[in-house]
Design a protein around this motif. Structure first.
Motif, short mmCIF file in Angstrom:
data_model
loop_
_atom_site.label_atom_id
_atom_site.label_comp_id
_atom_site.label_asym_id
_atom_site.label_seq_id
_atom_site.Cartn_x
_atom_site.Cartn_y
_atom_site.Cartn_z
N ALA A 157 54.76 43.70 51.50
CA ALA A 157 55.15 43.53 50.38
C ALA A 157 54.31 42.18 50.25
O ALA A 157 54.04 42.79 49.11
N GLY A 158 55.00 41.43 50.84
CA GLY A 158 54.69 39.97 50.08
C GLY A 158 53.02 39.97 50.73
O GLY A 158 51.85 39.39 49.75
N ILE A 159 52.59 40.89 51.08
CA ILE A 159 50.70 41.09 52.13
C ILE A 159 50.20 41.23 50.39
O ILE A 159 49.24 41.57 49.83
N ALA A 160 51.01 42.66 50.26
CA ALA A 160 50.32 43.37 49.16
C ALA A 160 50.13 42.81 47.42
O ALA A 160 49.38 43.37 46.96
N ARG A 161 51.51 42.40 47.03
CA ARG A 161 51.59 41.73 46.37
C ARG A 161 50.23 40.31 45.99
O ARG A 161 49.72 40.24 45.22
N ILE A 162 49.68 39.66 47.08
CA ILE A 162 49.35 38.78 46.92
C ILE A 162 47.61 39.94 46.81
O ILE A 162 46.79 39.03 45.70
N GLY A 163 47.39 40.91 47.47
CA GLY A 163 46.36 41.59 46.82
C GLY A 163 46.57 41.46 45.77
O GLY A 163 45.09 41.70 44.59
N ASP A 164 47.70 41.83 45.10
CA ASP A 164 47.37 42.85 43.35
C ASP A 164 47.77 41.08 42.52
O ASP A 164 47.06 41.50 41.02
N GLU A 165 48.23 40.14 43.44
CA GLU A 165 47.90 38.79 42.53
C GLU A 165 46.70 38.49 42.77
O GLU A 165 45.77 37.55 40.97
N VAL A 166 45.45 38.45 42.98
CA VAL A 166 44.54 37.89 43.34
C VAL A 166 43.22 38.83 41.84
O VAL A 166 42.29 38.63 41.11
N VAL A 167 43.76 40.19 41.97
CA VAL A 167 43.12 41.64 41.00
C VAL A 167 43.47 40.42 39.38
O VAL A 167 42.92 40.92 38.75
N ALA A 168 44.85 40.78 39.49
CA ALA A 168 45.24 41.09 38.34
C ALA A 168 44.77 39.40 37.82
O ALA A 168 44.44 39.17 36.52
N ALA A 169 44.44 37.67 38.27
CA ALA A 169 44.32 36.66 37.85
C ALA A 169 42.90 36.80 37.70
O ALA A 169 42.51 35.85 36.40
N GLY A 170 41.81 37.39 38.36
CA GLY A 170 40.26 38.16 37.85
C GLY A 170 40.51 38.77 36.51
O GLY A 170 39.80 38.38 35.99
N CYS A 171 41.29 39.30 36.03
CA CYS A 171 41.57 40.24 35.28
C CYS A 171 41.37 39.89 34.00
O CYS A 171 40.79 39.97 33.11
#
Length: 336
Positions: A157-171
């Motif tokens: 879950a922590g790894i997936a959250r990091i990936g989501d955070e990067v995409v969200a920050a770019g958006c």
């Protein structure tokens, strides 16, 4: 006060190599980042488009990857260079880093380090995962979740959250860029190129052509762009162009029909980069510049920041070169 004319494409659609019409415009980051560099240095920036048309950002240029944190991009490319170093071997396509979450490498590395993994081991771990992701075209997050060493340090879950955070920050950064540019009066109501007098054109200390695929539609053969370039050439005015922006330079034959940039070293969005995208251009910018007499100088690898300076001309290869082009132009203007 130092004055700069930013010539922006007003095109809104382009027929790409697939034969389909796609929306286009200017590359948002290639306008925002240099504009902010110029404005911070006290340069007055004047916007102009063909016919004074209000320009639009290219939707493709608003994808999250184009707006990721520079530290994340730099770390990713430092990893990719470890194994994708030769252009004749498997190459890095735009899909590899825009869709496979490779831009999350730095944050994964930091999370592993902060969880107690030794720095050298954390670096080797993310490099190995990146290489597997790259070769298999598998999402980096999926690769990391299947790695026993990573799984013993971070939760799935922590790894997936990091990936989501990067995409969200770019958006979020893409939305912020649109907001910033939408608030600029000069972009909402730009000058018309044909309305600029010769005297006004000569009053500028620099001319800058940001990219965006629209440049290949309306600036590559624009007579007013040609007039502007002929007026300033040889007079000490700095001419800068980025990514697809050098297509505008093609508009400037001299009175005898010879291209005024014949023999200049320059760079631009390369054939290699075009080949590695999923949305290929209708014609080769690199080939056309070479055919006109340019000495084309692309970087050691696709997507890396690369700037070329020859006499009064500053060119950058891709969007990642935005700040470097602005800083180079400012140094030539005597600014910070």
């Amino acid at each position: 006060m130092t004055r700069l004319l930013m010539v922006v494409t007003g095109a809104r659609a382009i027929r790409l190599a697939d034969g389909e019409d796609h929306p286009c415009g200017y590359q948002a980051g290639e306008v925002r980042e240099p504009y902010e560099e110029f404005a911070a240095a006290g340069v007055e920036v004047v916007f102009a488009t063909p016919g004074g048309r209000t320009p639009q950002p290219d939707p493709w240029g608003l994808e999250p990857f184009f707006h990721c944190h520079h530290a994340d991009e730099d770390f990713m490319f430092s990893v990719l260079r470890r194994f994708a170093y030769h252009p004749d071997r498997d190459r890095v396509t735009f899909m590899h880093f825009s869709e496979l979450n490779l831009v999350a490498l730095r944050r994964i590395f930091l999370a592993l380090r902060d969880a107690g993994m030794q720095v050298a081991l954390a670096r080797r771990t993310v490099e190995s995962a990146a290489q597997r992701s790259w070769r298999r075209s598998t999402d980096l997050i999926e690769v990391l979740m299947a790695d026993d060493e990573v799984a013993s340090t971070l939760t799935a879950a922590g790894i997936a959250r990091i990936g989501d955070e990067v995409v969200a920050a770019g958006c979020a950064q893409a939305r912020r860029t649109v907001e910033v540019l939408s608030a600029l009066p000069g972009l909402r109501s730009p000058h018309s190129l044909d309305g600029l007098t010769d005297q006004e054109i000569r009053s500028f200390d620099a001319i800058y052509f940001p990219g965006g695929r629209g440049v290949m539609v309306d600036l590559a053969d624009d007579p007013d762009v040609g007039r502007i370039l002929r007026l300033v050439q040889g007079g000490g005015t700095i001419v800068a162009a980025l990514c697809h922006g050098p297509a505008a330079l093609l508009s400037a034959p001299d009175d005898a029909g010879k291209w005024i940039f014949d023999g200049y070293r320059m760079t631009a969005f390369s054939d290699t980069e075009d080949d590695l995208t999923s949305r290929r251009l209708p014609w080769s910018l690199e080939a056309e510049l070479k055919n006109r007499g340019a000495i084309f100088d692309d970087g050691e690898a696709a997507w890396l920041s690369h700037v070329v300076i020859d006499r009064n001309l500053v060119t950058g290869q891709n969007s990642g070169s935005s700040e470097a082009v602005a800083c180079a132009a400012l140094r030539m203007l005597g600014g910070p």
